[in-house]
Motif scaffolding. Structure first.
Motif, short mmCIF file in Angstrom:
data_model
loop_
_atom_site.label_atom_id
_atom_site.label_comp_id
_atom_site.label_asym_id
_atom_site.label_seq_id
_atom_site.Cartn_x
_atom_site.Cartn_y
_atom_site.Cartn_z
N ALA A 174 0.55 -1.25 -0.14
CA ALA A 174 -0.23 0.43 0.44
C ALA A 174 1.20 1.04 -0.26
CB ALA A 174 -1.26 0.21 1.33
N GLN A 219 -4.34 -4.57 11.41
CA GLN A 219 -5.61 -3.89 11.16
C GLN A 219 -6.25 -4.67 11.47
OE1 GLN A 219 -6.17 -1.99 7.45
NE2 GLN A 219 -3.62 -2.15 6.75
N ILE A 269 -14.13 -5.81 1.63
CA ILE A 269 -13.05 -4.87 2.04
C ILE A 269 -11.66 -5.24 1.54
CG2 ILE A 269 -12.12 -3.75 4.70
CD1 ILE A 269 -15.00 -4.70 4.92
N ASP A 329 -11.38 -4.46 -1.57
CA ASP A 329 -11.72 -3.37 -2.69
C ASP A 329 -10.40 -1.91 -1.24
OD1 ASP A 329 -13.05 -4.17 -4.44
OD2 ASP A 329 -15.07 -3.14 -2.67
N GLU A 330 -10.44 -2.60 -0.60
CA GLU A 330 -9.42 -1.36 0.45
C GLU A 330 -8.19 -1.85 0.04
OE1 GLU A 330 -11.44 -0.72 4.12
OE2 GLU A 330 -13.57 -0.15 2.87
N HIS A 331 -8.02 -2.80 0.53
CA HIS A 331 -6.62 -3.57 0.70
C HIS A 331 -5.93 -4.20 -0.31
CE1 HIS A 331 -6.73 -2.24 5.05
NE2 HIS A 331 -8.14 -2.90 5.09
N HIS A 332 -6.13 -4.55 -1.56
CA HIS A 332 -5.95 -5.56 -2.66
C HIS A 332 -5.57 -6.58 -2.61
CE1 HIS A 332 -4.94 -5.57 -7.09
NE2 HIS A 332 -3.87 -5.95 -6.85
#
Length: 349
Positions: free
Chosen positions: A90, A126, A300, A303-306
């Motif tokens: 990221a 996370q 999630i 889309d948010e963390h690949h």
């Protein structure tokens, strides 16, 4: 029966008789895709159907449960054991892959797999989770170690107390041994045609801690422990239910990112880290909400963390000669041609 497939022009499906042979399936896929000749891959790691299997029935090979990958013949590597390059972190546009390791039966080997690649993204720290208001609880992602035994570890953590004392846990090594013993005890069911190699060789490999488990192993564990194993694909959020239709009372849920498996668990105390108190099995008849929230959690992750690796879509660059290619097959070809083994995935968005 209905067989699903992925081809260069997109996904599709064909209808074929329950007693059809592999040869008949090949003809149906050619007609459906418009390709004159095809290579058909199945399982994980993907392996190509051999012409010697063409007279076997789809039921014998277990292909009725597969989503096949179709490629034009000659445009697909014959190597089927390679793993994908790591996904980008990221914090940067690229993440360096671990150099490939030397295994006996593959040319592109052991690149860094999902859990390690995700480590730079802080997924574990996370505590990815979603609330389940139906039960005033939380569905959490339990990250499995990146040690090539992630599938066994993910499922093993959901089998506590089954076929054993209530506090009995099943290690990856124990599950490998249980699977291998079952294969060797049922030679007619698990022939070389089913396993893709001689049973003794297959079992010897499966006992090695660096050999990945896949569909065959999941099906055997499901059968022996009488449990449905619901596998949720991160990229598509599709659910594959191993053991569905066998009237098993309980299910567990694991997450598949194309190169790695993790386990899902229900907790009733926010932020709970102690896994001994996890709920990892649910009644099949009363857990549709768990599957729905599992798909939500996977969206999630996607889309948010690949948190997935697409073995056909990823764009890579050779750190040595700066060659750029797309997909697993191109990486295999480049490594075989040049010997360059430092490959990085390029983030495209």
């Amino acid at each position: 029966m209905q067989i699903r497939y992925k081809a260069p022009q997109g996904a599709g499906k064909v209808e074929i008789d329950d007693g059809a042979t592999v040869s008949q399936l090949v003809d149906a896929l050619k007609a459906s895709t418009g390709l004159a000749d095809v290579t058909i891959k199945y399982g994980w790691p993907p392996k190509a159907l051999d012409i010697r299997q063409y007279e076997a029935s789809l039921q014998e090979l277990g292909l009725q449960r597969e989503s096949l990958t179709i490629a034009p013949a000659g445009n697909s590597s014959t190597n089927t054991s390679a793993t994908a390059a790591p996904i980008p972190s990221a914090e940067g546009s690229r993440e360096t892959a671990q150099k490939t390791n030397d295994r006996k039966d593959t040319s592109l080997l052991g690149t860094q797999s999902m859990a390690t690649a995700q480590g730079g993204m802080g997924i574990k720290d996370q505590n990815i989770s979603v609330s389940m208001p139906e039960t005033a609880s939380t569905l959490v992602l339990r990250i499995m170690p990146d040690d090539n035994s992630c599938m066994f570890t993910a499922v093993g953590g959901a089998l506590r107390g089954l076929r054993s004392a209530a506090d009995k846990n099943y290690s990856a090594h124990e599950l490998r041994r249980i699977v291998v013993d079952h294969i060797l005890e049922n030679p007619q069911k698990y022939s070389a045609a089913i396993l893709g190699k001689q049973p003794a060789v297959y079992c010897r490999n499966m006992l090695q801690p660096d050999t990945w488990g896949g569909e065959i192993e999941l099906a055997i564990i499901s059968e022996l422990f009488a449990i449905e194993i619901s596998v949720v694909d991160v990229k598509t959020t599709n659910v594959w239910r191993v053991g569905e239709g066998n009237d098993y009372e309980m299910r567990c849920v694991i997450v598949y990112s194309n190169v790695h498996y993790d386990r899902l668990a229900e907790v009733f105390v926010e932020g709970q880290e102690e896994m001994d108190f996890d709920v990892t099995r649910w009644a099949v008849d009363g857990s549709d909400h768990v599957i729905a929230h599992a798909k939500e959690l996977c969206r999630i992750l996607r889309d948010e963390h690949h948190y997935f690796t697409s073995t056909s879509d990823f764009i890579v660059q050779c750190d040595i000669c700066k060659w750029v290619g797309q997909g697993q097959d191109s990486v295999i070809k480049h490594v075989n041609q040049t010997g360059h083994q430092s490959i990085t995935e390029i983030k495209t968005s």
